[in-house]
Design an enzyme around this catalytic site. Structure first.
Site, mmCIF file in Angstrom:
data_model
loop_
_atom_site.group_PDB
_atom_site.id
_atom_site.type_symbol
_atom_site.label_atom_id
_atom_site.label_comp_id
_atom_site.label_asym_id
_atom_site.label_seq_id
_atom_site.Cartn_x
_atom_site.Cartn_y
_atom_site.Cartn_z
ATOM 1 C CB ALA A 61 -0.049 20.471 -4.054
ATOM 2 C CB THR A 92 6.867 15.884 -8.152
ATOM 3 O OG1 THR A 92 5.712 15.159 -7.734
ATOM 4 C CG2 THR A 92 6.976 15.805 -9.669
ATOM 5 N N GLY A 97 15.675 11.735 -13.792
ATOM 6 C CA GLY A 97 15.975 11.167 -15.103
ATOM 7 C C GLY A 97 15.138 11.644 -16.256
ATOM 8 N NE ARG A 332 14.988 3.189 -11.946
ATOM 9 C CZ ARG A 332 14.325 4.320 -11.756
ATOM 10 N NH1 ARG A 332 13.286 4.347 -10.940
ATOM 11 N NH2 ARG A 332 14.681 5.414 -12.390
#
Length: 656
Positions: A61, A92, A97, A332
């Site tokens: 979830a 999450t 960013g 990255r």
């Protein structure tokens, strides 16, 4: 709810006396009126087992799981969402960013330029049909979030503010730096997760909160649901469904130093492995350039997007040497390797010269306060640094898993049989648990939140295309899930010589030292042997809590089993891939090995056979009894969904 109440009374009435249990079992389930449940004695007489039936079940979830769950409920499907955490505790929430979309609020932009950057960022290992789908859907997905109430940062004229982020360009790499990253200051993931959770409450979804998914229920090659442990009371639940979506996140906790939550344990990835299905590209592990030195906490790429710079012990802005154009906003993998080289060559900072600095104090204090408030707080708490006066000590830290469960752009899980992709009926995956593959060998910053909402929605749409609410749910065998209960019981009473925490730490340190930013064959081989040995040591575990009520010792042991399966596939895949591509950097094989040498014109070159080049996806399987890893490969998808609308980006030398 009358049926649910009857089951609750029946369970309480049985008063099963499990060792260590101090109270009767409480059966907790979502409040949906459509939930159906009944007690079963088919697979265990020791543990209470409850059967449920839904049109669809979503495991996880976080952003992807919530978007999939309420997308299904909105379409009328009787949907269950099973999660080991309360939804707003999902990882999450830690994303800082932003989320990429070519809105063009700061300058002219085009989703095809975003597509180009993502393909290039993937080091040409990404599937271009899926990347096409994601980048084209991005603007509408962000507008949808805005309509749901997500409080984006704004420009002075009221539009969504977009910051610069690594690897993002204009005009197919020829127009300079793009400002494509939509953000909510530096707390975008937090805002996105709460927005999606708030939206989900509009719909009649049954939430099974603090339920740990044990395994998939597979019948004749089809997925027909999941079996799970209710952490609150120790009851076992078989959730039968026509469609199952895995959205369990990554497996960052295979490493010692990472930005992931302690719950990022690859549960869905491991469930797929135990079902005999492949995982894809697990060797590609992203090291975020800026984790706080000594703590591993994430410092967002948004700091560099707002004008922050990386400096070495000589005060030099060293990224100008490694990426002359993009500098600190290179992708990255490039920045992490550059930082590591600076440290290796003696230009690191601090008494041990083992990190570099991220400098922000040249930026206006009001910019730091409005655009990066969370980072200012995090740096003070975890590094003791006032960012308006001092630089932040940073070091590359494990951040994201590009690999996962192989899917197509509709979210359907794939297997590879006789050289051909086949859909696994009834099984979907999205988010970090999945590998679509939109990130390929390296993910661009701010594409992960986009991945969540685009492919969470895609799973719901795909199910709605092929099924209707109320379709008959296929049956399962009476003893389905029996092996899962036997494994749980074995771990609950494990009385070996090794603590779960000790074995987990050994695995994490081995992965950190043997499969880091730079890799070499001899070290990887040693790592394969070490992780295989540690996998064998699972037989010698000792658990201490024999109860079933909130037995976190048991849950952590189940998570360790999952982490071990992910670690095995990661390090064996890395040892086998004899090239450098994206986040996988081999010091003994420093170049990318494609079907052609793209540093030269391909006219006149002979294409390498599939077995002799590495522009292909790794598929890994594990024999869970022995720990033996088997590898196979499948081709990268180079064609887009519509070549006339979005042309394929041919491989090229990747530089920033």
């Amino acid at each position: 709810m009358a049926g649910v109440g009857a089951v609750s009374r029946l369970l309480r009435g049985r008063r099963l006396a499990l060792a260590g249990a101090t109270r009767g079992f409480h059966f907790s389930v979502g409040e949906s009126k459509k939930a159906s449940a009944k007690v079963s004695d088919a697979i265990s007489t020791q543990y209470p087992v409850v059967d449920h039936e839904f049109d669809a079940v979503v495991v996880g979830a976080g952003g992807a799981g919530l978007r999939a769950a309420f997308g299904l409920s909105e379409a009328g499907f009787n949907t269950a969402c099973l999660t080991k955490l309360f939804p707003t505790r999902s990882h999450t929430v830690a994303a800082q960013g932003g989320i990429n979309a070519a809105l063009g609020n700061m300058e002219e932009d085009n989703w095809r330029w975003h597509f180009y950057d993502t393909v290039k960022g993937s080091d040409w290992l990404g599937d271009q049909d899926a990347i096409h789908y994601m980048t084209e859907q991005a603007p509408a997905s962000v507008v949808e979030l805005e309509n749901y109430g997500m409080p984006f940062s704004r420009t002075e004229d009221g539009r969504i503010y977009q910051r610069a982020f690594g690897g993002q360009s204009l005009k197919f790499g020829k127009g300079g730096q793009a400002h494509r990253c939509c953000c909510v200051a530096d707390r975008t993931g937090h805002s996105l997760l709460h927005t999606l959770y708030g939206r989900s409450l509009r719909y009649d979804t049954s939430y099974f909160v603090e339920y740990f998914a044990l395994d998939l229920l597979m019948e004749n090659g089809e997925c027909r649901g999941v079996i799970a442990l209710c952490i609150e009371d120790g009851s076992i639940h078989r959730i039968r469904a026509k469609n199952t979506i895995i959205a369990t996140g990554g497996y960052g906790r295979t490493y010692f130093s990472c930005t992931s939550a302690h719950t990022s344990t690859g549960d869905g990835t491991a469930m797929v492995t135990r079902a005999g299905l492949p995982c894809q590209d697990l060797e590609f592990v992203q090291f975020h350039p800026t984790g706080i030195y000594g703590a591993g906490c994430l410092i967002t790429e948004g700091c560099r997007g707002e004008g922050g710079i990386l400096i070495n012990s000589q005060g030099e802005r060293f990224m100008e040497r490694y990426a002359p154009v993009a500098k600190d906003l290179a992708s990255r993998d490039v920045v992490s390797r550059s930082m590591t080289l600076e440290i290796r060559e003696g230009r690191g900072c601090g008494p041990e010269k083992d990190h570099v600095y991220l400098q922000l104090h040249h930026l206006p204090p009001e910019q730091l306060a409005t655009r990066l408030p969370g980072i200012s707080e995090t740096a003070m708490i975890f590094a003791g640094v006032d960012v308006t006066k001092e630089p932040i000590p940073v070091l590359p830290t494990v951040h994201y898993n590009m690999g996962g469960i192989p899917t197509n752009y509709k979210g359907q899980v794939l297997k590879h049989v006789n050289g051909q992709d086949q859909i696994v009926p009834g099984l979907y995956a999205c988010g970090e648990a999945a590998c679509a593959s939109v990130h390929g060998a390296n993910r661009l910053g701010a594409n992960s939140l986009l991945d969540l909402v685009v492919f969470g929605r895609a799973c719901a749409l795909s199910i709605a295309e092929s099924c209707r609410p109320g379709d008959k749910v296929p049956p399962i065998k009476a003893n389905a899930g029996e092996e899962s209960v036997m494994n749980l019981d074995k771990l609950r009473f494990a009385d070996g010589s090794v603590r779960t925490s000790e074995l987990r730490l050994s695995m994490q340190k081995s992965m950190q030292s043997h499969a880091a930013v730079f890799r070499v064959g001899s070290v990887l081989q040693e790592g394969c042997e070490k992780v295989s040995q540690l996998y064998g040591d699972l037989q010698h575990l000792k658990t201490f809590d024999r109860g079933m009520v909130w037995n976190t010792d048991l849950v952590e042991t189940l998570e360790l089993q999952n982490l071990m399966l992910c670690a095995l596939q990661t390090i064996y895949g890395a040892e086998a891939r004899k090239e450098s591509r994206g986040a996988h950097a081999r010091e003994d094989y420093k170049v990318r090995i494609d079907e052609y040498d793209y540093s030269k014109p391909i006219e006149g070159q002979q294409k390498k056979p599939f077995a002799e080049h590495w522009r292909k996806h790794t598929l890994s399987y594990v024999d869970t009894k022995t720990g033996k890893v088997t590898l196979d490969y499948r081709p990268v998808i180079d064609k887009t969904l519509n070549e006339a609308d979005c042309a394929t980006v041919p491989p090229a030398i990747r530089s920033y």
